[in-house]
Write a protein that holds these residues in place. Structure first.
Motif, PDB file in Angstrom:
ATOM      1  N   LEU A  64     -11.008  -3.367  -1.671  1.00 27.99           N
ATOM      2  CA  LEU A  64      -9.569  -3.186  -1.545  1.00 27.99           C
ATOM      3  C   LEU A  64      -9.274  -2.028  -0.602  1.00 27.99           C
ATOM      4  N   ILE A  65      -8.428  -2.287   0.403  1.00 33.06           N
ATOM      5  CA  ILE A  65      -7.825  -1.215   1.199  1.00 33.06           C
ATOM      6  C   ILE A  65      -6.397  -1.073   0.684  1.00 33.06           C
ATOM      7  N   TYR A  66      -6.064   0.085   0.143  1.00 28.28           N
ATOM      8  CA  TYR A  66      -4.742   0.252  -0.465  1.00 28.28           C
ATOM      9  C   TYR A  66      -4.131   1.567   0.007  1.00 28.28           C
ATOM     10  N   GLU A  67      -2.838   1.691  -0.193  1.00 28.45           N
ATOM     11  CA  GLU A  67      -2.108   2.876   0.228  1.00 28.45           C
ATOM     12  C   GLU A  67      -1.728   3.733  -0.966  1.00 28.45           C
ATOM     13  N   ASP A  68      -1.967   5.029  -0.852  1.00 26.84           N
ATOM     14  CA  ASP A  68      -1.494   6.029  -1.818  1.00 26.84           C
ATOM     15  C   ASP A  68      -0.585   6.961  -1.023  1.00 26.84           C
ATOM     16  N   HIS A  69       0.704   6.949  -1.330  1.00 26.96           N
ATOM     17  CA  HIS A  69       1.670   7.620  -0.463  1.00 26.96           C
ATOM     18  C   HIS A  69       1.698   9.126  -0.687  1.00 26.96           C
ATOM     19  N   GLY A  70       1.955   9.831   0.390  1.00 28.44           N
ATOM     20  CA  GLY A  70       2.004  11.280   0.325  1.00 28.44           C
ATOM     21  C   GLY A  70       3.123  11.833  -0.524  1.00 28.44           C
ATOM     22  N   ASN A  71       4.142  11.026  -0.812  1.00 24.76           N
ATOM     23  CA  ASN A  71       5.243  11.510  -1.642  1.00 24.76           C
ATOM     24  C   ASN A  71       4.995  11.314  -3.131  1.00 24.76           C
ATOM     25  N   ASP A  72       3.773  10.921  -3.509  1.00 28.22           N
ATOM     26  CA  ASP A  72       3.416  10.707  -4.921  1.00 28.22           C
ATOM     27  C   ASP A  72       2.325  11.697  -5.321  1.00 28.22           C
ATOM     28  N   PRO A  73       2.679  12.895  -5.800  1.00 26.76           N
ATOM     29  CA  PRO A  73       1.651  13.876  -6.163  1.00 26.76           C
ATOM     30  C   PRO A  73       0.787  13.441  -7.340  1.00 26.76           C
ATOM     31  N   ALA A  74       1.283  12.496  -8.147  1.00 24.22           N
ATOM     32  CA  ALA A  74       0.479  12.002  -9.264  1.00 24.22           C
ATOM     33  C   ALA A  74      -0.580  11.013  -8.820  1.00 24.22           C
TER      34      ALA A  74
END
Length: 304
Positions: free
Chosen positions: A226-236
């Motif tokens: 899986l290539i997935y995105e973890d956004h910079g605006n989500d500190p959790a």
């Protein structure tokens, strides 16, 4: 990388040159978008540029599109870390799934490299652009649907006013005055990916990642990467935390080779820009596709 552009006509070439000049003085993402949309109103509708890269099918970019003119033209190359994973998977999997495909950039990049490509996009307007870019490719299958936990449900989908890249399933977030909603049917990853050799799956579904992963449990058990995105605006680091809670899963940064991400704190430390989405790789520790990809990177990942 070999790269060149072709234009819909002389006017499009002029618009492109003006746009690139204006981008040099823009200081925020919002100004980029305003420049592109504002300049587009001064030119005939339909002006476009086709991006040609490394022998992949041409990718059409409308010159009033503030997202693609910025990221694929002004700040090229676009997501080189994803390109590196795609190249590393070539010959090691028969299937690439581009889920949340937008207008088909990764679909068209994958088509010459992977035997079979499946692309899924929920927005009707964006799907039309995806079809124009990739619908003629013999090894590509397109679906207009929303990736979710189960197949066959009808959900509301929001097309945001300022950016097609921020379109999302309807939820608790308030709608802006010019946002448009439509109804879309859901598809589960396990109903797209056949049992057997593991697939490479790119997932970019704007907030529905965890539901989508639940609908892909069998594919992940089969060794899908899986290539997935973890956004910079989500500190959790909500999506990564969900994956890390599965003892068999291993997570990696792919911006500089494959670097193991053992915990949320390590992932959080990488996400320095709150306006940016960061790509990560996840798979079971025993995935043969993960092993094949890892051997093609300069720094072989540890066992985690």
């Amino acid at each position: 990388m070999t790269r060149h552009l072709t234009f819909s006509g002389p006017i499009a070439r002029l618009q492109y040159m003006l746009l690139m000049t204006l981008f040099r003085v823009a200081v925020t993402r919002g100004l980029y978008g305003r420049f592109a949309r504002g300049l587009g109103r001064l030119f005939p509708s339909g002006t476009a540029v086709w991006l040609h890269e490394d022998g992949a099918p041409p990718y059409r970019i409308a010159l009033d599109d503030g997202y693609w003119t910025r990221f694929a033209l002004w700040r090229a190359p676009y997501e080189p870390e994803v390109a590196a994973v795609l190249r590393a998977a070539t010959g090691a999997t028969p299937l690439f799934c581009d889920l949340g495909a937008n207008k088909g950039y990764w679909t068209t990049r994958a088509a010459p490299l992977i035997d079979r490509v499946i692309a899924v996009e929920a927005s009707a307007e964006t799907f039309a652009a995806l079809h124009a870019n990739a619908g003629h490719l013999a090894n590509v299958t397109l679906h207009r649907a929303a990736i979710h936990a189960r197949t066959g449900e009808a959900l509301g989908f929001v097309n945001t006013h300022l950016s097609h890249a921020s379109a999302r399933l309807a939820g608790d977030a308030p709608l802006r005055a010019q946002d448009r909603t439509e109804t879309v049917t859901t598809l589960a990853i396990d109903d797209l990916v056949p049992a057997g050799p593991p697939a490479l799956v790119k997932l970019d579904v704007e907030g529905a990642e965890i539901a989508a992963m639940r609908g892909g449990a069998r594919a992940l058990a089969d060794g899908a990467v899986l290539i997935y995105e973890d956004h910079g605006n989500d500190p959790a680091c909500t999506v990564s935390a969900h994956l890390l809670a599965m003892p068999e899963m291993r997570l990696y940064s792919c911006e500089n080779g494959l670097q193991p991400m053992p915990d949320v704190a390590t992932i959080r430390a990488l996400k320095r820009d709150p306006c940016k989405g960061y790509n990560f790789v996840a798979a079971r520790a025993d995935s043969p596709l993960l092993s094949a990809i890892a051997t093609r990177f300069a720094n072989h990942p540890s066992s985690g």
